[in-house]
Enzyme design. Structure first.
Site, PDB file in Angstrom:
ATOM      1  N   PHE A  12      -0.580   2.282   2.568  1.00 14.49           N
ATOM      2  CA  PHE A  12       0.122   1.012   2.355  1.00 14.49           C
ATOM      3  C   PHE A  12       1.321   1.149   1.406  1.00 14.49           C
ATOM      4  CE2 PHE A  12      -0.414  -2.945  -0.502  1.00 14.49           C
ATOM      5  CZ  PHE A  12       0.639  -3.620   0.096  1.00 14.49           C
ATOM      6  N   ASP A  58      -4.160  18.013   2.914  1.00 16.36           N
ATOM      7  CA  ASP A  58      -5.017  17.408   1.893  1.00 16.36           C
ATOM      8  C   ASP A  58      -4.534  17.770   0.493  1.00 16.36           C
ATOM      9  OD1 ASP A  58      -7.499  16.809   0.316  1.00 16.36           O
ATOM     10  OD2 ASP A  58      -8.241  16.418   2.350  1.00 16.36           O
ATOM     11  N   PHE A  78       0.778   8.970  -4.742  1.00 17.53           N
ATOM     12  CA  PHE A  78       0.073   7.755  -4.321  1.00 17.53           C
ATOM     13  C   PHE A  78      -1.301   8.060  -3.724  1.00 17.53           C
ATOM     14  CE2 PHE A  78       4.548   6.422  -3.897  1.00 17.53           C
ATOM     15  CZ  PHE A  78       4.523   5.133  -4.413  1.00 17.53           C
ATOM     16  N   THR A 121      -3.855   2.157 -11.305  1.00 16.22           N
ATOM     17  CA  THR A 121      -4.212   0.758 -11.096  1.00 16.22           C
ATOM     18  C   THR A 121      -4.598   0.078 -12.411  1.00 16.22           C
ATOM     19  OG1 THR A 121      -5.913  -0.639 -10.084  1.00 16.22           O
ATOM     20  CG2 THR A 121      -6.533   1.623 -10.525  1.00 16.22           C
ATOM     21  N   LYS A 152     -10.198   6.620 -10.601  1.00 17.89           N
ATOM     22  CA  LYS A 152      -8.770   6.480 -10.937  1.00 17.89           C
ATOM     23  C   LYS A 152      -8.577   6.676 -12.451  1.00 17.89           C
ATOM     24  CE  LYS A 152      -5.632   5.586  -8.784  1.00 17.89           C
ATOM     25  NZ  LYS A 152      -4.682   6.414  -7.984  1.00 17.89           N
ATOM     26  N   LYS A 187      -8.449  -4.755   3.409  1.00 20.02           N
ATOM     27  CA  LYS A 187      -8.153  -5.389   2.127  1.00 20.02           C
ATOM     28  C   LYS A 187      -8.082  -6.907   2.288  1.00 20.02           C
ATOM     29  CE  LYS A 187      -7.569  -1.500  -0.268  1.00 20.02           C
ATOM     30  NZ  LYS A 187      -7.411  -0.398   0.660  1.00 20.02           N
ATOM     31  N   ILE A 189      -6.140  -9.735   1.676  1.00 19.17           N
ATOM     32  CA  ILE A 189      -5.136 -10.602   2.320  1.00 19.17           C
ATOM     33  C   ILE A 189      -4.973 -10.271   3.809  1.00 19.17           C
ATOM     34  CG2 ILE A 189      -2.643 -11.141   2.367  1.00 19.17           C
ATOM     35  CD1 ILE A 189      -2.779 -11.490  -0.667  1.00 19.17           C
ATOM     36  N   PRO A 190      -4.734  -9.011   4.176  1.00 20.86           N
ATOM     37  CA  PRO A 190      -4.584  -8.748   5.622  1.00 20.86           C
ATOM     38  C   PRO A 190      -5.861  -8.999   6.412  1.00 20.86           C
ATOM     39  CG  PRO A 190      -4.260  -6.731   4.338  1.00 20.86           C
ATOM     40  CD  PRO A 190      -4.378  -7.829   3.363  1.00 20.86           C
ATOM     41  N   ASP A 270     -21.435 -11.568  -2.306  1.00 16.85           N
ATOM     42  CA  ASP A 270     -20.482 -11.120  -3.323  1.00 16.85           C
ATOM     43  C   ASP A 270     -20.487  -9.593  -3.415  1.00 16.85           C
ATOM     44  OD1 ASP A 270     -18.535 -11.362  -5.210  1.00 16.85           O
ATOM     45  OD2 ASP A 270     -19.735 -12.542  -6.623  1.00 16.85           O
ATOM     46  N   HIS A 274     -18.611  -7.019  -9.173  1.00 22.67           N
ATOM     47  CA  HIS A 274     -17.293  -7.605  -8.889  1.00 22.67           C
ATOM     48  C   HIS A 274     -16.510  -7.950 -10.171  1.00 22.67           C
ATOM     49  CE1 HIS A 274     -15.259 -10.666  -5.925  1.00 22.67           C
ATOM     50  NE2 HIS A 274     -14.404  -9.829  -6.476  1.00 22.67           N
TER      51      HIS A 274
HETATM   52  P1  NAD Z   1      -4.157   3.319   0.994  1.00 24.48           P
HETATM   53  O1  NAD Z   1      -5.628   3.499   1.082  1.00 24.48           O
HETATM   54  O2  NAD Z   1      -3.483   2.326   1.855  1.00 24.48           O
HETATM   55  O3  NAD Z   1      -3.446   4.724   1.288  1.00 24.48           O
HETATM   56  C1  NAD Z   1      -3.919   5.947   0.788  1.00 24.48           C
HETATM   57  C2  NAD Z   1      -3.228   7.085   1.546  1.00 24.48           C
HETATM   58  O4  NAD Z   1      -3.654   8.333   0.949  1.00 24.48           O
HETATM   59  C3  NAD Z   1      -3.591   7.157   3.037  1.00 24.48           C
HETATM   60  O5  NAD Z   1      -2.429   7.368   3.813  1.00 24.48           O
HETATM   61  C4  NAD Z   1      -4.529   8.361   3.127  1.00 24.48           C
HETATM   62  O6  NAD Z   1      -4.469   9.027   4.377  1.00 24.48           O
HETATM   63  C5  NAD Z   1      -4.017   9.239   1.987  1.00 24.48           C
HETATM   64  N1  NAD Z   1      -5.055  10.144   1.475  1.00 24.48           N
HETATM   65  C6  NAD Z   1      -6.321   9.812   1.109  1.00 24.48           C
HETATM   66  N2  NAD Z   1      -6.984  10.921   0.717  1.00 24.48           N
HETATM   67  C7  NAD Z   1      -6.111  11.952   0.808  1.00 24.48           C
HETATM   68  C8  NAD Z   1      -6.192  13.343   0.522  1.00 24.48           C
HETATM   69  N3  NAD Z   1      -7.325  13.892   0.078  1.00 24.48           N
HETATM   70  N4  NAD Z   1      -5.089  14.100   0.720  1.00 24.48           N
HETATM   71  C9  NAD Z   1      -3.940  13.557   1.176  1.00 24.48           C
HETATM   72  N5  NAD Z   1      -3.806  12.248   1.484  1.00 24.48           N
HETATM   73  C10 NAD Z   1      -4.875  11.464   1.296  1.00 24.48           C
HETATM   74  O7  NAD Z   1      -3.856   3.068  -0.546  1.00 24.48           O
HETATM   75  P2  NAD Z   1      -2.742   2.144  -1.232  1.00 24.48           P
HETATM   76  O8  NAD Z   1      -3.260   0.767  -1.343  1.00 24.48           O
HETATM   77  O9  NAD Z   1      -1.428   2.404  -0.613  1.00 24.48           O
HETATM   78  O10 NAD Z   1      -2.740   2.752  -2.714  1.00 24.48           O
HETATM   79  C11 NAD Z   1      -1.864   3.819  -3.052  1.00 24.48           C
HETATM   80  C12 NAD Z   1      -2.038   4.159  -4.524  1.00 24.48           C
HETATM   81  O11 NAD Z   1      -1.741   3.026  -5.308  1.00 24.48           O
HETATM   82  C13 NAD Z   1      -3.463   4.574  -4.900  1.00 24.48           C
HETATM   83  O12 NAD Z   1      -3.372   5.619  -5.845  1.00 24.48           O
HETATM   84  C14 NAD Z   1      -4.050   3.326  -5.536  1.00 24.48           C
HETATM   85  O13 NAD Z   1      -5.030   3.653  -6.489  1.00 24.48           O
HETATM   86  C15 NAD Z   1      -2.820   2.724  -6.187  1.00 24.48           C
HETATM   87  N6  NAD Z   1      -2.820   1.263  -6.390  1.00 24.48           N
HETATM   88  C16 NAD Z   1      -3.053   0.429  -5.324  1.00 24.48           C
HETATM   89  C17 NAD Z   1      -2.974  -0.944  -5.513  1.00 24.48           C
HETATM   90  C18 NAD Z   1      -3.175  -1.921  -4.365  1.00 24.48           C
HETATM   91  O14 NAD Z   1      -3.169  -3.128  -4.588  1.00 24.48           O
HETATM   92  N7  NAD Z   1      -3.333  -1.474  -3.137  1.00 24.48           N
HETATM   93  C19 NAD Z   1      -2.698  -1.463  -6.786  1.00 24.48           C
HETATM   94  C20 NAD Z   1      -2.480  -0.581  -7.845  1.00 24.48           C
HETATM   95  C21 NAD Z   1      -2.525   0.786  -7.625  1.00 24.48           C
HETATM   96  O1  TDX Z   2     -12.923 -10.019   2.665  1.00 23.87           O
HETATM   97  C1  TDX Z   2     -12.754 -10.054   1.446  1.00 23.87           C
HETATM   98  N1  TDX Z   2     -13.040 -11.206   0.761  1.00 23.87           N
HETATM   99  C2  TDX Z   2     -12.875 -11.318  -0.586  1.00 23.87           C
HETATM  100  O2  TDX Z   2     -13.162 -12.383  -1.156  1.00 23.87           O
HETATM  101  C3  TDX Z   2     -12.254  -8.924   0.706  1.00 23.87           C
HETATM  102  C4  TDX Z   2     -11.931  -7.627   1.416  1.00 23.87           C
HETATM  103  C5  TDX Z   2     -12.082  -9.059  -0.663  1.00 23.87           C
HETATM  104  N2  TDX Z   2     -12.390 -10.209  -1.298  1.00 23.87           N
HETATM  105  C6  TDX Z   2     -12.146 -10.351  -2.743  1.00 23.87           C
HETATM  106  C7  TDX Z   2     -12.599  -9.194  -3.621  1.00 23.87           C
HETATM  107  C8  TDX Z   2     -11.541  -9.189  -4.717  1.00 23.87           C
HETATM  108  O3  TDX Z   2     -11.883 -10.138  -5.728  1.00 23.87           O
HETATM  109  O4  TDX Z   2     -10.726 -10.369  -2.870  1.00 23.87           O
HETATM  110  C9  TDX Z   2     -10.262  -9.678  -4.029  1.00 23.87           C
HETATM  111  C10 TDX Z   2      -9.325  -8.548  -3.613  1.00 23.87           C
HETATM  112  O5  TDX Z   2     -10.087  -7.575  -2.927  1.00 23.87           O
HETATM  113  P1  TDX Z   2      -9.441  -6.214  -2.388  1.00 23.87           P
HETATM  114  O6  TDX Z   2      -8.323  -6.530  -1.455  1.00 23.87           O
HETATM  115  O7  TDX Z   2     -10.549  -5.342  -1.902  1.00 23.87           O
HETATM  116  O8  TDX Z   2      -8.746  -5.616  -3.697  1.00 23.87           O
HETATM  117  P2  TDX Z   2      -9.315  -5.192  -5.147  1.00 23.87           P
HETATM  118  O9  TDX Z   2     -10.738  -4.801  -5.100  1.00 23.87           O
HETATM  119  O10 TDX Z   2      -8.891  -6.245  -6.118  1.00 23.87           O
HETATM  120  O11 TDX Z   2      -8.449  -3.833  -5.375  1.00 23.87           O
HETATM  121  C11 TDX Z   2      -7.066  -3.745  -4.972  1.00 23.87           C
HETATM  122  O12 TDX Z   2      -6.201  -3.884  -6.064  1.00 23.87           O
HETATM  123  C12 TDX Z   2      -6.225  -2.866  -7.030  1.00 23.87           C
HETATM  124  C13 TDX Z   2      -6.805  -2.422  -4.285  1.00 23.87           C
HETATM  125  O13 TDX Z   2      -7.672  -2.271  -3.161  1.00 23.87           O
HETATM  126  C14 TDX Z   2      -6.965  -1.265  -5.253  1.00 23.87           C
HETATM  127  O14 TDX Z   2      -6.639  -0.037  -4.626  1.00 23.87           O
HETATM  128  C15 TDX Z   2      -6.060  -1.484  -6.433  1.00 23.87           C
HETATM  129  O15 TDX Z   2      -6.274  -0.510  -7.408  1.00 23.87           O
END
Ligand code: NAD
Ligand code: TDX
Length: 332
Positions: A12, A58, A78, A121, A152, A187, A189-190, A270, A274
């Protein structure tokens, strides 16, 4: 011009980072290293594959990492296992990728004396009470709750130790919850948007009081570029856009923007352990490096995100049945 090695860029935030960089910082050359796990999708980079080098591999593969790090100037790291719910079921991929993978990158960075920016994060700080007047800052003690966030946190500690003990050139950022295009439909929202698009109801964990601090993915990535350009080696920067919202508020907004009423919302089991609330104080990044977010209106950003999922069904539809099947088995 720098040669950037971007790990995890089929995911993402990493894929958005590549699109953002090509558009706004075209002077950089990009190589992507991604293992294409269940969370990676090469199609997220489909429109730019002729402008980048894509390596499937990897981050725990030390020979490959060593070679790629030696050929580039900066690693933007990332790659991670990123989903809390998955980390409650099978912990090993989180330990392996987030800890051993980061260690592998650190050893190559040290050997070849290159720059690293480590993406992390806000979850490393644990959670806040709903009425706590404080937010997380760079000096908040680490107190992670889940296998994901503790892995992390471990990776951040390794980066800090390599800076102190071996003098590597690294910076760290800890960002709050991202939203935007190309986010995996596991996740929150999507998942909810695509539920409504496929005639399913929204699935809210528990009462939905939990608060997340939402930031648009482009604002996260503009902050990462600011740190690459102006960040001080060895420092940590918190990234956030003052986007605190309860899950229930976000669900109600999704219902409103997609023209549905409250009968489309289910309360489900839940999450174990959480976290209640995350909230970021990003003053250091704003005052020391001059960064500011552009997406200050969450409703507008969410509306754009809904439009993206409506218009890009090809990208998420093949995954939908399998993701929902997995959640159904978990009672969620
Ligand atoms: P994501 O799960 O969408 O993507 C992770 C990517 O890493 C994927 O393309 C996967 O194929 C690749 N990957 C996983 N294991 C691997 C490995 N061993 N070698 C090579 N590639 C590998 O994650 P994201 O939501 O894009 O998060 C990216 C980074 O941002 C992460 O480090 C996460 O902790 C951090 N982060 C995410 C959020 C969030 O809200 N999504 C918030 C803060 C920080
Ligand atoms: O279907 C759902 N319903 C729901 O209520 C899902 C999937 C989640 N939730 C709740 C759990 C959390 O309180 O929504 C909130 C957000 O959930 P996630 O999208 O799973 O995110 P969260 O656990 O907060 O973590 C995200 O933000 C920080 C990312 O996945 C992490 O990679 C990042 O570090």
């Amino acid at each position: 011009m720098s040669k950037l090695l971007v790990t995890g860029a089929a995911g993402f935030i990493g894929s958005n980072f590549v699109h953002y960089t090509l558009k706004n910082k075209p002077e950089h050359q990009i190589t992507v290293l991604d293992a294409l796990t269940y969370a990676g999708n090469k199609d997220s980079l489909k429109s730019v594959l002729d402008k980048i080098t894509f390596v499937k591999g990897d981050i725990t593969d030390s020979q490959l990492v060593d070679k790629l790090v030696s050929q580039n100037d900066i690693v933007v790291h990332f790659a991670a296992e990123s989903h809390n719910d998955n980390s409650l079921i099978d912990q090993w991929p989180f330990i392996n990728t987030n800890i051993i993978g980061t260690y592998t990158i650190l050893q190559a960075i040290r050997k070849h004396n290159k720059r690293l920016h480590h993406i992390s994060t806000d979850e490393v700080y644990g959670d806040l009470e709903l009425d706590d007047p404080h937010k997380f800052t760079e000096s908040t003690p680490y107190n992670p709750s889940s296998p994901y966030s503790s892995a992390k946190a471990s990776s951040d500690m390794l980066v800090r130790a390599w800076v102190r003990s071996f003098g590597i050139q690294a910076t760290i950022s800890n960002c709050s919850n991202n939203y935007g295009p190309f986010q995996h439909i596991e996740k929150m929202i999507p998942r909810q948007i695509t539920n409504l698009l496929t005639g399913e109801r929204l699935k809210l964990y528990g009462a939905g009081q939990n608060v997340r601090d939402w930031i648009h993915v482009d604002d996260h990535n503009s902050a990462v570029h600011t740190i690459l350009e102006k960040g001080k080696i060895g420092e940590t920067y918190l990234i956030g856009a003052n986007g605190e919202k309860s899950n229930l508020e976000v669900f109600n907004l999704i219902l409103k923007l997609m023209g549905k009423d409250a009968s489309w919302l289910d309360h489900v089991k839940d999450r174990q352990g959480h976290d209640m609330r995350y909230a970021i104080d990003s003053s250091k990044l704003r005052t020391e490096l001059g960064w500011a977010p552009e997406y200050t209106n969450f409703e507008t950003g969410l509306r754009d995100t809904i439009e993206w999922y409506k218009n890009n069904q090809w990208w998420w539809e093949p995954l939908k049945r399998q993701v929902e099947e997995k959640y159904r088995k978990q009672g969620q």
